[in-house]
Scaffold this motif. Structure first.
Motif, PDB file in Angstrom:
ATOM      1  N   ASP A   1      46.014  48.867  28.737  1.00  0.00           N
ATOM      2  CA  ASP A   1      45.800  47.522  29.263  1.00  0.00           C
ATOM      3  C   ASP A   1      46.389  47.451  30.662  1.00  0.00           C
ATOM      4  N   ASN A   2      45.523  47.277  31.662  1.00  0.00           N
ATOM      5  CA  ASN A   2      45.961  47.200  33.062  1.00  0.00           C
ATOM      6  C   ASN A   2      45.940  45.770  33.593  1.00  0.00           C
TER       7      ASN A   2
ATOM      8  N   SER B   1      43.245  44.946  16.144  1.00  0.00           N
ATOM      9  CA  SER B   1      42.936  45.327  14.768  1.00  0.00           C
ATOM     10  C   SER B   1      41.674  46.175  14.764  1.00  0.00           C
ATOM     11  N   THR B   2      41.617  47.136  13.867  1.00  0.00           N
ATOM     12  CA  THR B   2      40.490  48.068  13.816  1.00  0.00           C
ATOM     13  C   THR B   2      39.205  47.384  13.382  1.00  0.00           C
ATOM     14  N   TYR B   3      39.240  46.661  12.272  1.00  0.00           N
ATOM     15  CA  TYR B   3      38.018  46.090  11.702  1.00  0.00           C
ATOM     16  C   TYR B   3      37.663  44.733  12.296  1.00  0.00           C
ATOM     17  N   GLY B   4      38.659  43.911  12.564  1.00  0.00           N
ATOM     18  CA  GLY B   4      38.400  42.595  13.143  1.00  0.00           C
ATOM     19  C   GLY B   4      38.253  42.620  14.642  1.00  0.00           C
ATOM     20  N   ASP B   5      38.722  43.688  15.278  1.00  0.00           N
ATOM     21  CA  ASP B   5      38.747  43.827  16.731  1.00  0.00           C
ATOM     22  C   ASP B   5      39.452  42.649  17.387  1.00  0.00           C
ATOM     23  N   SER B   6      40.458  42.122  16.697  1.00  0.00           N
ATOM     24  CA  SER B   6      41.244  41.006  17.231  1.00  0.00           C
ATOM     25  C   SER B   6      42.341  41.529  18.149  1.00  0.00           C
ATOM     26  N   HIS B   7      42.539  40.840  19.256  1.00  0.00           N
ATOM     27  CA  HIS B   7      43.699  41.132  20.095  1.00  0.00           C
ATOM     28  C   HIS B   7      44.924  40.638  19.330  1.00  0.00           C
ATOM     29  N   LEU B   8      45.904  41.511  19.143  1.00  0.00           N
ATOM     30  CA  LEU B   8      47.116  41.160  18.402  1.00  0.00           C
ATOM     31  C   LEU B   8      48.317  40.978  19.325  1.00  0.00           C
ATOM     32  N   GLY B   9      48.425  41.833  20.322  1.00  0.00           N
ATOM     33  CA  GLY B   9      49.580  41.821  21.217  1.00  0.00           C
ATOM     34  C   GLY B   9      49.688  43.161  21.906  1.00  0.00           C
ATOM     35  N   HIS B  10      50.930  43.662  22.048  1.00  0.00           N
ATOM     36  CA  HIS B  10      51.174  44.926  22.728  1.00  0.00           C
ATOM     37  C   HIS B  10      52.252  45.710  21.991  1.00  0.00           C
ATOM     38  N   VAL B  11      52.280  47.012  22.234  1.00  0.00           N
ATOM     39  CA  VAL B  11      53.340  47.863  21.691  1.00  0.00           C
ATOM     40  C   VAL B  11      54.092  48.459  22.880  1.00  0.00           C
TER      41      VAL B  11
ATOM     42  N   GLY C   1      48.512  43.015  36.476  1.00  0.00           N
ATOM     43  CA  GLY C   1      49.302  43.876  37.345  1.00  0.00           C
ATOM     44  C   GLY C   1      50.287  44.774  36.618  1.00  0.00           C
ATOM     45  N   MET C   2      50.082  44.976  35.319  1.00  0.00           N
ATOM     46  CA  MET C   2      50.986  45.812  34.523  1.00  0.00           C
ATOM     47  C   MET C   2      50.181  46.896  33.817  1.00  0.00           C
ATOM     48  N   VAL C   3      50.863  47.953  33.409  1.00  0.00           N
ATOM     49  CA  VAL C   3      50.259  48.970  32.562  1.00  0.00           C
ATOM     50  C   VAL C   3      50.969  48.871  31.220  1.00  0.00           C
ATOM     51  N   ARG C   4      50.191  48.483  30.209  1.00  0.00           N
ATOM     52  CA  ARG C   4      50.755  48.293  28.863  1.00  0.00           C
ATOM     53  C   ARG C   4      49.798  48.910  27.851  1.00  0.00           C
ATOM     54  N   THR C   5      50.229  48.884  26.598  1.00  0.00           N
ATOM     55  CA  THR C   5      49.370  49.341  25.514  1.00  0.00           C
ATOM     56  C   THR C   5      49.028  48.146  24.647  1.00  0.00           C
ATOM     57  N   GLU C   6      47.768  47.753  24.690  1.00  0.00           N
ATOM     58  CA  GLU C   6      47.285  46.639  23.877  1.00  0.00           C
ATOM     59  C   GLU C   6      47.140  47.093  22.428  1.00  0.00           C
TER      60      GLU C   6
ATOM     61  N   ILE D   1      43.671  33.657  21.624  1.00  0.00           N
ATOM     62  CA  ILE D   1      44.496  34.863  21.467  1.00  0.00           C
ATOM     63  C   ILE D   1      43.654  36.037  20.983  1.00  0.00           C
ATOM     64  N   THR D   2      42.972  35.875  19.853  1.00  0.00           N
ATOM     65  CA  THR D   2      42.296  37.008  19.217  1.00  0.00           C
ATOM     66  C   THR D   2      41.004  37.438  19.900  1.00  0.00           C
ATOM     67  N   GLN D   3      40.250  36.494  20.428  1.00  0.00           N
ATOM     68  CA  GLN D   3      38.942  36.816  20.995  1.00  0.00           C
ATOM     69  C   GLN D   3      38.967  36.984  22.515  1.00  0.00           C
ATOM     70  N   ASP D   4      39.924  36.313  23.181  1.00  0.00           N
ATOM     71  CA  ASP D   4      39.988  36.355  24.638  1.00  0.00           C
ATOM     72  C   ASP D   4      41.235  37.064  25.162  1.00  0.00           C
ATOM     73  N   ALA D   5      41.946  37.781  24.273  1.00  0.00           N
ATOM     74  CA  ALA D   5      43.144  38.556  24.639  1.00  0.00           C
ATOM     75  C   ALA D   5      44.219  37.696  25.291  1.00  0.00           C
ATOM     76  N   GLY D   6      44.406  36.495  24.747  1.00  0.00           N
ATOM     77  CA  GLY D   6      45.441  35.609  25.254  1.00  0.00           C
ATOM     78  C   GLY D   6      46.818  35.969  24.717  1.00  0.00           C
ATOM     79  N   THR D   7      47.809  35.236  25.187  1.00  0.00           N
ATOM     80  CA  THR D   7      49.190  35.438  24.753  1.00  0.00           C
ATOM     81  C   THR D   7      49.842  34.086  24.515  1.00  0.00           C
ATOM     82  N   GLU D   8      50.545  33.971  23.410  1.00  0.00           N
ATOM     83  CA  GLU D   8      51.312  32.752  23.130  1.00  0.00           C
ATOM     84  C   GLU D   8      52.492  32.666  24.084  1.00  0.00           C
ATOM     85  N   ARG D   9      52.940  31.474  24.304  1.00  0.00           N
ATOM     86  CA  ARG D   9      54.185  31.312  25.046  1.00  0.00           C
ATOM     87  C   ARG D   9      55.311  31.846  24.167  1.00  0.00           C
TER      88      ARG D   9
END
Length: 147
Positions: free
Chosen positions: A82-83, A94-104, A86-91, A20-28
């Motif tokens: 985030d493209n 985190s600023t300091y950890g650079d972890s992928h958290l999700g989307h807004v 096949g979607m246009v979203r906003t990823e 999730i955090t390093q490879d921009a994955g998503t939980e089910r």
């Protein structure tokens, strides 16, 4: 308190947290530890420890992931276009950890600004209100209401 990404912190992640955090994955959907979590406290980046969201701003959106109306400290959140898939979203990262958290998304409660921060549980660590002072997050106590 200083926040940042370290290899040591990344090495402590589970395979799912790393995906999730390093490879921009998503939980089910509806599988994350914090989806139905209601205790008072804050959610911090699992990698860096930087404060991200307060339980006071968490709400049930029905989307299957923990949802928040706003970050606890906006400077700890980066929003990126985030493209993927096949979607246009906003990823959200985190600023300091650079972890992928999700989307807004612009589909949150209108009375609270209209945003929905849809966040993966695996990117978060919860700190209960009772432990915030001892763990160095006392300055955020005023943003967390009693349960």
């Amino acid at each position: 308190m200083q926040f940042g990404q370290s290899q040591k912190a990344i090495d402590r992640l589970t395979a799912e947290q790393r995906r999730i955090t390093q490879d921009a994955g998503t939980e089910r959907p509806f599988t994350g530890e914090y989806n139905d979590h209601k205790d008072p406290g804050i959610y911090v980046d699992i990698v860096s420890g930087e404060p991200l969201f307060a339980s006071t701003d968490k709400y049930e959106s029905g989307c299957g992931w923990p949802s928040f109306t706003k970050p606890i400290a906006p400077e700890n959140i980066n929003e990126l276009r985030d493209n993927s898939n096949g979607m246009v979203r906003t990823e959200v990262r985190s600023t300091y950890g650079d972890s992928h958290l999700g989307h807004v998304f612009p589909r949150g409660p209108a009375a609270d600004g209209g945003l929905r921060y849809c966040i993966n549980s695996a990117s978060l660590r919860f700190i209960h209100r009772d432990d915030m002072e001892n763990e160095g997050y006392g300055e955020y106590l005023d943003q967390v209401e009693e349960a």
